[in-house]
Motif scaffolding. Structure first.
Motif, PDB file in Angstrom:
ATOM      1  N   LEU A 282       0.830  -1.211   0.000  1.00 40.14           N
ATOM      2  CA  LEU A 282       0.000   0.000   0.000  1.00 40.14           C
ATOM      3  C   LEU A 282       0.865   1.261   0.000  1.00 40.14           C
ATOM      4  N   ILE A 283       1.952   1.234   0.758  1.00 42.95           N
ATOM      5  CA  ILE A 283       2.852   2.393   0.803  1.00 42.95           C
ATOM      6  C   ILE A 283       3.487   2.634  -0.561  1.00 42.95           C
ATOM      7  N   LEU A 284       3.982   1.550  -1.175  1.00 46.69           N
ATOM      8  CA  LEU A 284       4.605   1.688  -2.493  1.00 46.69           C
ATOM      9  C   LEU A 284       3.597   2.135  -3.543  1.00 46.69           C
ATOM     10  N   SER A 285       2.340   1.688  -3.423  1.00 48.47           N
ATOM     11  CA  SER A 285       1.302   2.134  -4.352  1.00 48.47           C
ATOM     12  C   SER A 285       1.037   3.624  -4.201  1.00 48.47           C
ATOM     13  N   SER A 286       0.995   4.094  -2.941  1.00 49.62           N
ATOM     14  CA  SER A 286       0.782   5.524  -2.690  1.00 49.62           C
ATOM     15  C   SER A 286       1.901   6.357  -3.302  1.00 49.62           C
ATOM     16  N   TYR A 287       3.129   5.893  -3.130  1.00 54.31           N
ATOM     17  CA  TYR A 287       4.259   6.657  -3.657  1.00 54.31           C
ATOM     18  C   TYR A 287       4.418   6.509  -5.158  1.00 54.31           C
ATOM     19  N   GLY A 288       3.871   5.435  -5.729  1.00 56.14           N
ATOM     20  CA  GLY A 288       3.809   5.346  -7.181  1.00 56.14           C
ATOM     21  C   GLY A 288       2.903   6.425  -7.753  1.00 56.14           C
ATOM     22  N   ALA A 289       1.740   6.610  -7.096  1.00 62.46           N
ATOM     23  CA  ALA A 289       0.825   7.675  -7.523  1.00 62.46           C
ATOM     24  C   ALA A 289       1.442   9.057  -7.296  1.00 62.46           C
ATOM     25  N   ILE A 290       2.157   9.222  -6.180  1.00 64.29           N
ATOM     26  CA  ILE A 290       2.820  10.506  -5.901  1.00 64.29           C
ATOM     27  C   ILE A 290       3.884  10.800  -6.958  1.00 64.29           C
ATOM     28  N   ALA A 291       4.647   9.765  -7.346  1.00 68.35           N
ATOM     29  CA  ALA A 291       5.700   9.955  -8.354  1.00 68.35           C
ATOM     30  C   ALA A 291       5.103  10.408  -9.682  1.00 68.35           C
ATOM     31  N   ARG A 292       3.966   9.824 -10.067  1.00 65.59           N
ATOM     32  CA  ARG A 292       3.317  10.250 -11.320  1.00 65.59           C
ATOM     33  C   ARG A 292       2.851  11.690 -11.230  1.00 65.59           C
ATOM     34  N   ALA A 293       2.327  12.071 -10.062  1.00 65.56           N
ATOM     35  CA  ALA A 293       1.875  13.456  -9.897  1.00 65.56           C
ATOM     36  C   ALA A 293       3.043  14.429  -9.893  1.00 65.56           C
ATOM     37  N   VAL A 294       4.165  14.017  -9.297  1.00 68.20           N
ATOM     38  CA  VAL A 294       5.339  14.888  -9.221  1.00 68.20           C
ATOM     39  C   VAL A 294       5.904  15.167 -10.612  1.00 68.20           C
ATOM     40  N   LEU A 295       5.886  14.132 -11.468  1.00 66.47           N
ATOM     41  CA  LEU A 295       6.426  14.298 -12.820  1.00 66.47           C
ATOM     42  C   LEU A 295       5.645  15.328 -13.629  1.00 66.47           C
ATOM     43  N   LYS A 296       4.392  15.566 -13.252  1.00 63.68           N
ATOM     44  CA  LYS A 296       3.573  16.540 -13.971  1.00 63.68           C
ATOM     45  C   LYS A 296       3.725  17.958 -13.425  1.00 63.68           C
ATOM     46  N   MET A 297       4.421  18.109 -12.283  1.00 65.11           N
ATOM     47  CA  MET A 297       4.551  19.426 -11.655  1.00 65.11           C
ATOM     48  C   MET A 297       5.505  20.313 -12.443  1.00 65.11           C
ATOM     49  N   GLN A 298       5.200  21.591 -12.472  1.00 65.14           N
ATOM     50  CA  GLN A 298       6.047  22.576 -13.131  1.00 65.14           C
ATOM     51  C   GLN A 298       6.845  23.408 -12.126  1.00 65.14           C
ATOM     52  N   SER A 299       6.327  23.515 -10.891  1.00 63.75           N
ATOM     53  CA  SER A 299       6.950  24.376  -9.885  1.00 63.75           C
ATOM     54  C   SER A 299       8.142  23.677  -9.230  1.00 63.75           C
ATOM     55  N   THR A 300       9.293  24.350  -9.242  1.00 67.29           N
ATOM     56  CA  THR A 300      10.491  23.801  -8.586  1.00 67.29           C
ATOM     57  C   THR A 300      10.329  23.776  -7.074  1.00 67.29           C
ATOM     58  N   THR A 301       9.696  24.813  -6.527  1.00 65.68           N
ATOM     59  CA  THR A 301       9.467  24.860  -5.077  1.00 65.68           C
ATOM     60  C   THR A 301       8.576  23.719  -4.622  1.00 65.68           C
ATOM     61  N   GLY A 302       7.518  23.458  -5.408  1.00 68.61           N
ATOM     62  CA  GLY A 302       6.626  22.351  -5.073  1.00 68.61           C
ATOM     63  C   GLY A 302       7.330  21.016  -5.121  1.00 68.61           C
ATOM     64  N   LEU A 303       8.197  20.836  -6.131  1.00 67.83           N
ATOM     65  CA  LEU A 303       8.966  19.592  -6.229  1.00 67.83           C
ATOM     66  C   LEU A 303       9.862  19.388  -5.020  1.00 67.83           C
ATOM     67  N   GLN A 304      10.537  20.464  -4.605  1.00 63.54           N
ATOM     68  CA  GLN A 304      11.439  20.369  -3.460  1.00 63.54           C
ATOM     69  C   GLN A 304      10.685  20.004  -2.189  1.00 63.54           C
ATOM     70  N   LYS A 305       9.505  20.610  -2.005  1.00 67.48           N
ATOM     71  CA  LYS A 305       8.720  20.326  -0.799  1.00 67.48           C
ATOM     72  C   LYS A 305       8.235  18.877  -0.789  1.00 67.48           C
ATOM     73  N   VAL A 306       7.786  18.387  -1.958  1.00 68.81           N
ATOM     74  CA  VAL A 306       7.311  17.007  -2.052  1.00 68.81           C
ATOM     75  C   VAL A 306       8.446  16.031  -1.767  1.00 68.81           C
ATOM     76  N   PHE A 307       9.602  16.263  -2.396  1.00 68.16           N
ATOM     77  CA  PHE A 307      10.739  15.371  -2.170  1.00 68.16           C
ATOM     78  C   PHE A 307      11.210  15.430  -0.722  1.00 68.16           C
ATOM     79  N   GLY A 308      11.100  16.612  -0.090  1.00 68.80           N
ATOM     80  CA  GLY A 308      11.529  16.739   1.299  1.00 68.80           C
ATOM     81  C   GLY A 308      10.685  15.910   2.247  1.00 68.80           C
ATOM     82  N   THR A 309       9.363  16.034   2.134  1.00 75.16           N
ATOM     83  CA  THR A 309       8.471  15.314   3.058  1.00 75.16           C
ATOM     84  C   THR A 309       8.351  13.835   2.690  1.00 75.16           C
ATOM     85  N   CYS A 310       8.178  13.545   1.398  1.00 76.04           N
ATOM     86  CA  CYS A 310       7.990  12.156   0.978  1.00 76.04           C
ATOM     87  C   CYS A 310       9.294  11.367   1.068  1.00 76.04           C
TER      88      CYS A 310
END
Length: 306
Positions: free
Chosen positions: A213-241
């Motif tokens: 379940l954890i890996l499935s959640s982070y698979g979905a997060i990874a797909r969402a991250v790849l669509k992000m344009q904001s560098t700040t948003g990417l950094q925050k996601v990578f920091g917490t996740c």
């Protein structure tokens, strides 16, 4: 060997690291240092999350639960481990062993489920940001936390009963540094294949399924991250996740090595050191992983001090 019925007057010998007596003093110092780090680091997170209103969010609510859980988990067996490492006495009463088994197993299982809930929180924050406040309503967060604790303590009650119902042999020497199900089953004078099968099935439910379940959640997060344009948003996601994934790895990989392989004499000594890592080292690293380079925590400390 003569079969005995264990009672509250009986005791066990925790052999622990007796095969390496020259290591015991070194291990005592190492375990004491990590236990101090566990106490201070997790208390710091709990107090800071309570005092700073900016940290009254689902993420830090679950992180406070994880910190409190790690405090209780370490305290359930480390004082006994320190006592056994320091002196020649390596005994634990039957009642003490039963209590230690119940709480260590309950808290370990609770952490497995809690890490799933924390990954769902990160999934909701990244993949469903517009619905996050609805999905992670405070009442729902409290229900999820209660479900984690109830599932852990219920599973532990079943395992503890099945383990202590097994007739034990007379030597009562537990080849481990704490009372764990696999080590206690080796003391039995009867066939324990049913207990081992139950342990394997329940471990799969509370270790493999949460990990999937954890890996499935982070698979979905990874797909969402790849669509992000904001560098700040990417950094925050990578920091917490990234911090959460590191904690998941430190907890689940050693747990799978211990509980999802058939017991064998050759791997017993290796299993002790693996167990020492995920029971002593991992709880002390969790606060560092979550707070290091965390802007929210640094801001909360500045506000608290200033």
């Amino acid at each position: 060997m003569e079969k005995i019925n264990a009672s509250s007057e009986d005791y066990f010998f925790l052999l622990g690291f007796s095969n390496w007596p020259h290591l015991e003093v070194v291990l005592f110092v190492i375990v004491l240092i990590f236990y101090f780090m566990t106490l201070t680091g997790n208390l710091f997170i709990i107090i800071l999350s309570y005092l700073d209103s900016h940290l009254h969010t689902p993420m830090y609510f679950f992180l406070s639960n994880l910190s409190f859980l790690d405090l209780c988990y370490s305290t359930s067996f480390i004082p006994q481990l320190l006592f056994n490492l320091w002196g020649p006495e390596k005994t634990i009463s039957y009642t003490g062993c039963m209590i230690q088994l119940y709480f260590s197993l309950a808290l370990g299982t609770t952490e497995c489920v809690l890490l799933v809930v924390m990954s769902y929180d990160r999934y909701a924050a990244v993949c469903r940001p517009l619905h996050y406040t609805v999905l992670m309503h405070p009442r729902f967060c409290h229900l999820l936390a209660v479900a984690c604790w109830v599932s852990g303590f219920t599973n532990s009650a079943l395992h503890s009963l099945f383990t202590f119902w097994v007739p034990l042999c007379g030597h009562r020497q537990v080849d481990h540094f704490l009372c764990e199900v696999p080590a206690l089953l080796q003391l039995s004078c009867v066939d324990t294949r049913a207990n081992e099968l139950t342990l394997m099935v329940m471990s799969s439910i509370f270790v493999l399924i949460p990990l999937i379940l954890i890996l499935s959640s982070y698979g979905a997060i990874a797909r969402a991250v790849l669509k992000m344009q904001s560098t700040t948003g990417l950094q925050k996601v990578f920091g917490t996740c990234g911090a959460h994934l590191m904690v998941v790895s430190l907890f689940f990989i050693p747990a799978m090595c211990i509980y999802l392989q058939p017991p064998s004499g050759n791997s017993q000594d290796q299993g002790k050191f693996i167990a020492l890592f995920y029971t002593v080292v991992t709880p002390s690293l969790n606060p560092l992983i979550y707070t290091l380079r965390n802007k929210d925590v640094r801001g909360a400390v500045k506000r608290l001090v200033g």
